[in-house]
Design a protein around this motif. Structure first.
Motif, PDB file in Angstrom:
ATOM      1  N   ILE A  35       0.839  -1.224  -0.179  1.00  0.00           N
ATOM      2  CA  ILE A  35       0.064  -0.094   0.051  1.00  0.00           C
ATOM      3  C   ILE A  35       0.796   1.093   0.105  1.00  0.00           C
ATOM      4  CG2 ILE A  35      -1.624   1.259   1.500  1.00  0.00           C
ATOM      5  CD1 ILE A  35      -2.882  -1.186   0.049  1.00  0.00           C
ATOM      6  N   ALA A  36       2.069   1.312   0.798  1.00  0.00           N
ATOM      7  CA  ALA A  36       2.954   2.256   0.712  1.00  0.00           C
ATOM      8  C   ALA A  36       4.117   1.571   1.405  1.00  0.00           C
ATOM      9  CB  ALA A  36       2.560   3.479   1.577  1.00  0.00           C
ATOM     10  N   SER A  37       5.412   2.274   1.217  1.00  0.00           N
ATOM     11  CA  SER A  37       6.563   1.810   1.511  1.00  0.00           C
ATOM     12  C   SER A  37       6.571   0.838   3.253  1.00  0.00           C
ATOM     13  CB  SER A  37       7.809   2.684   1.594  1.00  0.00           C
ATOM     14  OG  SER A  37       8.885   2.224   2.162  1.00  0.00           O
ATOM     15  N   LEU A  39       4.426  -1.078   3.932  1.00  0.00           N
ATOM     16  CA  LEU A  39       3.095  -1.379   4.454  1.00  0.00           C
ATOM     17  C   LEU A  39       2.231  -2.369   3.533  1.00  0.00           C
ATOM     18  CD1 LEU A  39       1.989   2.412   5.426  1.00  0.00           C
ATOM     19  CD2 LEU A  39       2.665   0.047   7.052  1.00  0.00           C
ATOM     20  N   TYR A  40       1.744  -3.139   4.101  1.00  0.00           N
ATOM     21  CA  TYR A  40       1.018  -4.344   3.144  1.00  0.00           C
ATOM     22  C   TYR A  40      -0.303  -4.666   3.508  1.00  0.00           C
ATOM     23  CZ  TYR A  40       5.731  -4.853   1.282  1.00  0.00           C
ATOM     24  OH  TYR A  40       6.938  -4.499   0.747  1.00  0.00           O
ATOM     25  N   ASP A 141       8.402   2.678  12.612  1.00  0.00           N
ATOM     26  CA  ASP A 141       9.016   3.373  11.288  1.00  0.00           C
ATOM     27  C   ASP A 141      10.365   3.240  10.881  1.00  0.00           C
ATOM     28  OD1 ASP A 141       8.717   5.137   9.264  1.00  0.00           O
ATOM     29  OD2 ASP A 141       8.065   7.179  10.459  1.00  0.00           O
ATOM     30  N   GLU A 142      10.601   2.099  10.309  1.00  0.00           N
ATOM     31  CA  GLU A 142      11.852   1.742   9.856  1.00  0.00           C
ATOM     32  C   GLU A 142      12.355   2.735   8.767  1.00  0.00           C
ATOM     33  OE1 GLU A 142      13.705  -0.911  10.564  1.00  0.00           O
ATOM     34  OE2 GLU A 142      12.461  -2.120  11.675  1.00  0.00           O
ATOM     35  N   ARG A 153       6.767  -1.717   8.222  1.00  0.00           N
ATOM     36  CA  ARG A 153       6.466  -0.632   9.249  1.00  0.00           C
ATOM     37  C   ARG A 153       5.290  -0.894  10.090  1.00  0.00           C
ATOM     38  NH1 ARG A 153       7.398   5.380   6.561  1.00  0.00           N
ATOM     39  NH2 ARG A 153       5.901   4.458   5.006  1.00  0.00           N
ATOM     40  N   GLU A 154       4.575  -1.698   9.549  1.00  0.00           N
ATOM     41  CA  GLU A 154       3.296  -2.268  10.169  1.00  0.00           C
ATOM     42  C   GLU A 154       3.409  -3.840  10.089  1.00  0.00           C
ATOM     43  OE1 GLU A 154      -0.295  -0.364   9.461  1.00  0.00           O
ATOM     44  OE2 GLU A 154      -1.403  -1.899  10.341  1.00  0.00           O
TER      45      GLU A 154
ATOM     46  N   LEU B  70      -6.477  -8.516   5.369  1.00  0.00           N
ATOM     47  CA  LEU B  70      -6.136  -7.601   6.438  1.00  0.00           C
ATOM     48  C   LEU B  70      -5.397  -6.494   5.783  1.00  0.00           C
ATOM     49  CD1 LEU B  70      -5.926  -7.016   9.425  1.00  0.00           C
ATOM     50  CD2 LEU B  70      -3.747  -8.473   9.596  1.00  0.00           C
ATOM     51  N   PRO B  72      -3.613  -2.639   6.090  1.00  0.00           N
ATOM     52  CA  PRO B  72      -2.929  -1.785   7.282  1.00  0.00           C
ATOM     53  C   PRO B  72      -3.654  -0.783   7.944  1.00  0.00           C
ATOM     54  CG  PRO B  72      -1.899  -1.271   5.027  1.00  0.00           C
ATOM     55  CD  PRO B  72      -2.978  -2.306   4.874  1.00  0.00           C
ATOM     56  N   LEU B  74      -2.195   1.981   9.057  1.00  0.00           N
ATOM     57  CA  LEU B  74      -1.582   3.150   8.385  1.00  0.00           C
ATOM     58  C   LEU B  74      -1.820   3.384   6.910  1.00  0.00           C
ATOM     59  CD1 LEU B  74       1.764   3.034   9.847  1.00  0.00           C
ATOM     60  CD2 LEU B  74       0.311   4.853  10.515  1.00  0.00           C
ATOM     61  N   PRO B  76      -1.843   5.844   3.345  1.00  0.00           N
ATOM     62  CA  PRO B  76      -1.353   7.310   3.143  1.00  0.00           C
ATOM     63  C   PRO B  76      -2.119   8.061   2.663  1.00  0.00           C
ATOM     64  CG  PRO B  76      -1.018   5.244   1.320  1.00  0.00           C
ATOM     65  CD  PRO B  76      -1.406   4.640   2.584  1.00  0.00           C
ATOM     66  N   LEU B  79      -4.379   8.269  -0.954  1.00  0.00           N
ATOM     67  CA  LEU B  79      -5.683   7.702  -1.241  1.00  0.00           C
ATOM     68  C   LEU B  79      -6.944   8.542  -0.462  1.00  0.00           C
ATOM     69  CD1 LEU B  79      -4.789   3.947  -0.318  1.00  0.00           C
ATOM     70  CD2 LEU B  79      -5.087   5.309  -2.492  1.00  0.00           C
ATOM     71  N   ASP B  98       5.236  10.376   8.856  1.00  0.00           N
ATOM     72  CA  ASP B  98       6.200   9.311   9.065  1.00  0.00           C
ATOM     73  C   ASP B  98       7.423  10.211   9.389  1.00  0.00           C
ATOM     74  OD1 ASP B  98       7.357   9.761   6.641  1.00  0.00           O
ATOM     75  OD2 ASP B  98       6.864   7.783   5.788  1.00  0.00           O
ATOM     76  N   ARG B  99       8.701   9.500   9.482  1.00  0.00           N
ATOM     77  CA  ARG B  99      10.044  10.107   9.656  1.00  0.00           C
ATOM     78  C   ARG B  99      10.443  10.975   8.520  1.00  0.00           C
ATOM     79  NH1 ARG B  99      13.348   5.418  11.541  1.00  0.00           N
ATOM     80  NH2 ARG B  99      14.949   6.798  11.393  1.00  0.00           N
ATOM     81  N   ARG B 102       6.057  12.202   5.368  1.00  0.00           N
ATOM     82  CA  ARG B 102       4.841  11.661   4.734  1.00  0.00           C
ATOM     83  C   ARG B 102       3.552  11.670   5.591  1.00  0.00           C
ATOM     84  NH1 ARG B 102       8.753   8.569   1.250  1.00  0.00           N
ATOM     85  NH2 ARG B 102       8.620   7.282   3.036  1.00  0.00           N
ATOM     86  N   PHE B 104      -0.073  10.307   6.885  1.00  0.00           N
ATOM     87  CA  PHE B 104      -0.877   8.972   6.767  1.00  0.00           C
ATOM     88  C   PHE B 104      -2.076   9.271   7.746  1.00  0.00           C
ATOM     89  CE2 PHE B 104       3.491   7.551   5.597  1.00  0.00           C
ATOM     90  CZ  PHE B 104       3.207   6.338   4.946  1.00  0.00           C
ATOM     91  N   VAL B 113      -8.514   2.531   1.006  1.00  0.00           N
ATOM     92  CA  VAL B 113      -7.562   1.399   0.475  1.00  0.00           C
ATOM     93  C   VAL B 113      -7.965   0.292  -0.271  1.00  0.00           C
ATOM     94  CG1 VAL B 113      -5.980  -0.298   1.795  1.00  0.00           C
ATOM     95  CG2 VAL B 113      -6.367   1.870   2.971  1.00  0.00           C
TER      96      VAL B 113
END
Lengths: 569, 569
Positions: A35-37, A39-40, A141-142, A153-154, B70, B72, B74, B76, B79, B98-99, B102, B104, B113
């Motif tokens: 979905i984003a870096s 995040l799946y 937040d890797e 990240r999640e 399932l 996430p 979080l 972005p 969307l 985020d760091r 960006r 969310f 999503v």
């Protein structure tokens, strides 16, 4: 489940950002989407595997006497300030303000929350020991999310916490959970090692990481080729006995070594093997300058140096600091003629070297025929190097080998780290307040899923172990337009469902080639194909892992499937 | 499970912040603890009930042909910007950077999503219809979290989304999920109504809320006393026929009504009943000023006004705007002598009034003997009022009654709201791209748990229906120091466990009174007490809901428990 109604989007190509097999295959085979870096989303098949791993974790944790709870992901900053981690955790901890500008953390872990609950609710030693766990999405937040589910990240995690009135009691629970973890990863079909790990800044004593052996792992494990011994490479002590040499000591000599910077350069230039040179590295151990001497073929392990000095911080000194102290740059450091304010510490291996070379503390020069004790004195000999393949195993059994590992679990004796900081105590038998003694125990559930794929795949796709496979049987009807095939497939589908066997039925109007390729990619353990012999009541059974196949009569299917399932489990 | 090892902290007193029974009892009986405003940890018993509700939801959703995924938490911001909700959702949507700065959103819901996933993965009508669901923690930053789990900031939700190539197909899935919801709430033991609700700003057509009847509900339901009809009060049309009066029209007269502000004041002052006065309220409907006239005993329903004008915004005009337009304040408004730029709209009931009073548009004065059409003209008569108890049911069957309800589920025909905004389309049979037609379906899982407690409790505690109870049997040993009690209790405990019955064993060294009180509070359906007759092999069986009790011989226990469980399920 009929495949025509299922969100199972397979891809012909690997996603461009996927570097490792589990990432590539889980996306290609339609188990998940980014979905984003970092995040799946788990699509239906991915979710099914996740639930199976989760259920194995749950059963084994329950069996170990832990009880399941569920804490919120949103955690008030006050608790993290009590433990001090609000300041120390860094950018990985995601922080959020609510509408009233109150600060919250998004749960990366739950030591603070559970400690606050137990502090409020458990007053007496009579309720101890107590172990709770939860299975829940965690947030970190890797800096550089990568490798799909391995560094997201999640992610779904099982975290458990235990509370005790003695270290003996902690030891017992630690062992119980340790064994539960062995069961969990064994049931997941994984080839793993329980690895002695670094307890780091947490102040705990024992800690083990459960590592799934895999070339894509980020950690290196040193393990014995004959025993159970395994350790994170920086944790493994070296017990090698170095034999004294018979070689006669020659006269010390200074030689020019122009532009020879590295150990390899110098050894090559001087015409000797790496182990006939001494390596000298300048460290700052807290504020003390320490010149560490090892053999040229060995590497300094700074965790060991840190432990030797019982120091807080160990870093390589800068070239500037080094020059200032030694009048020489990195390439020419050596133990001869070192100022008094610098400690000289050497690895045990240095004790037995004879006639070796070393830097002359003068740029462009080295000594040869150097002999310890004669040419330089050492403040202390100690085990200071990384273990190497071929070294004897620290448990005295066998020889060390290296492997890379994916960390899927971690058990940790926390001791009183949180309970003291957060003022969490119970009353003992004498009515005296004592801080709880704690342990914590984590499993990366979604990471475990990826680790399984790393160990279970071939050129065509995933090869799930049946106990975590999304379905047990993949039923294919090669040509749904042919009545006899459609009817037999439907009959087998209903029979399997009625027998409680999980079956995915590829009823799509696709070409046989597409169905076979998708089936291999998705990786369900048993494939039953209804094709040409449908009119005789025969289908083809194929085992995904072995590739074995056989024709099977419809009424024999249930027994065969059941016998396969019971074998593997 | 043995209670001595369980985190089950019961309290003697209600928590001071808990206003309603479910909140009070779930905390007192040790099911949950508050971590911060609107944030709760589920302790072991609370987690068990949550899992049972979750499992019922999962089974019924699977049965309805939906598949679990399932996504996430979080999400972005991109969307949410596509759908426009990043701007419109307001402060309830929690936002986090985020760091890398960006933006969310923390998932309050997942339309964006899932629409983005389906947009990427489903290209053809052949894969439609498709329904997916997930069970997951959601986040909403409520302005005023209250009522425990009924209005929290992090809560467990089941959300489902369906995708279609026609409205007929949507209708079918809507009905299937509707029926699944009936099954779910019935299996949870709830007394509920499926209520016609307002589709609001979403542009959808049909929408139903599943409401658990309870005095603490925040919504008012109008339902028929004889049929299935139920609607959110603002959605119920009024079909009352107003009989023309035989009363002769009297002469219009203006009278002084000094300091009489409310309808009640004026009616009392003029000596007539409420229904013999006209109420006039000034609204701003988009930019149009509208004076709405109803009978004094009726209330304006602004949803109906909004629908009549097909307007975007309907608000009461300010007293200043009103004075400017009418030369009179709120207390003296009426339909006589209204400037042309103000619309006069009246409820149907006004058509048949005779000789009523109304404001004179002059502060401190009212008219009496007012008659519509003679004394003032109306632009349009319409159904503009709230339905009342005693009105005929809109389906023509029975009479309306009111009840309050807790919303535990919501089914909603979204249509193309998201697919059009987010450019999500499929190719139809002719290869033409069309936006997906969508539905969404939510269940508040943790809220359902609280709703069950609202309907299942008595003065002593919770009275769980067996299908969602944390355990089926609560086994009490009154005196663990007496060998025969301890032994019989242990024997029954093992027997029950072996029979697959979920049993909580109170093996604590507490007084009998404490054990009984805790057991009533915790509310497990069957209590088996081992006490004085232990030496004869007898225990006491008590049904928590009915209070019935009987002595039972140990070998009869399993059958009795099983028969109770099968009856209730």
């Amino acid at each position: 489940m009929k495949q025509s109604n299922l969100l199972l989007p397979t891809l012909k190509e690997n996603p461009t950002d996927a570097e490792i097999k589990s990432h590539q295959l889980l996306v290609r085979a339609g188990y998940m989407r980014q979905i984003a870096s970092g995040l799946y989303s788990f699509l239906p098949l991915g979710n099914r595997v996740l639930r199976k791993v989760e259920q194995i974790v749950r059963e084994e944790m329950d069996e170990a006497g832990a009880t399941e709870i569920l804490m919120p992901a949103l955690q008030p900053s006050e608790l993290w300030k009590e433990s001090g981690r609000w300041q120390t955790y860094g950018l990985e901890l995601m922080r959020i303000d609510d509408r009233h500008s109150r600060e919250f953390a998004l749960g990366a872990t739950h030591e603070e929350v559970i400690t606050s609950i137990i502090r409020d609710e458990v007053k007496s030693y009579k309720k101890l020991p107590l172990t709770v766990y939860q299975i829940q999405s965690k947030f970190r937040d890797e800096k550089r999310p990568r490798f799909g589910l391995l560094r997201g990240r999640e992610f779904l995690m099982k975290d458990a916490y235990s509370f005790h009135d003695s270290f003996d009691s902690l030891d017992k629970t630690y062992e119980t959970i340790f064994n539960a973890y062995r069961n969990i990863f064994t049931r997941c079909g994984l080839d793993f090692r329980a690895v002695i790990a670094d307890s780091g800044a947490m102040g705990g004593k024992d800690t083990h990481e459960f590592m799934v052996l895999s070339d894509v792992g980020e950690d290196v494990i040193a393990y014995s080729d004959t025993s159970d011994y395994a350790a994170n490479i920086e944790m493994a002590p070296v017990i090698t006995k170095y034999e004294p040499s018979n070689e006669e000591a020659k006269e010390l000599q200074k030689v020019e070594t122009p532009n020879q910077k590295t150990m390899e350069d110098v050894a090559h230039y001087l015409g000797h093997s790496l182990d006939k040179g001494l390596k000298a590295l300048m460290f700052k151990v807290d504020e003390q300058l320490v010149l560490v001497i090892t053999r040229g073929d060995h590497e300094v392990n700074d965790v060991k140096l840190k432990n030797l000095y019982d120091a807080s911080i160990v870093d390589l000194a800068s070239e500037e600091e080094t020059k200032q102290a030694m009048n020489a740059g990195f390439g020419s450091l050596g133990p001869i003629g070192v100022p008094e304010n610098v400690d000289i510490i050497a690895d045990y291996a240095v004790q037995s070297v004879v006639n070796v070379s070393c830097g002359a503390n003068e740029d462009g020069y080295h000594y040869i025929n150097v002999n310890p004790e004669r040419d330089f004195m050492v403040k202390e000999y100690a085990d200071l190097r990384f273990i190497q393949e071929g070294d004897p195993s620290p448990d005295g059994k066998g020889m060390i080998k290296f492997a890379r590992g994916i960390e899927v679990g971690h058990v940790f004796k926390l001791g009183k780290f949180y309970s003291e900081k957060m003022d969490a105590s119970y009353l003992d038998q004498n009515g005296k307040a004592n801080p709880f003694i704690m342990g914590c125990y984590g499993i990366g559930v979604s990471r475990t899923l990826a680790a399984i794929v790393e160990q279970y795949h071939d050129d065509h796709g995933i090869t799930w172990p049946v106990q975590v496979a999304p379905y047990q049987v993949h039923l294919l009807a090669l040509n749904m337009k042919k009545d006899e095939q459609k009817e037999l497939a439907e009959e087998i589908y209903e029979t399997l469902k009625k027998a409680g066997i999980e079956v995915l039925f590829d009823d799509r109007k696709e070409r046989a080639g597409v169905k076979f390729a998708d089936s291999d990619l998705v990786g369900i353990p048993l494939r039953i194909t209804v094709g040409k012999r449908a009119d005789e009541g025969f289908a083809e059974l194929k085992y995904r892992q072995s590739g074995d196949q056989q024709d099977i009569y419809k009424s024999d299917i249930i027994d065969t499937v059941r016998s396969f399932m019971s074998e593997v489990k």
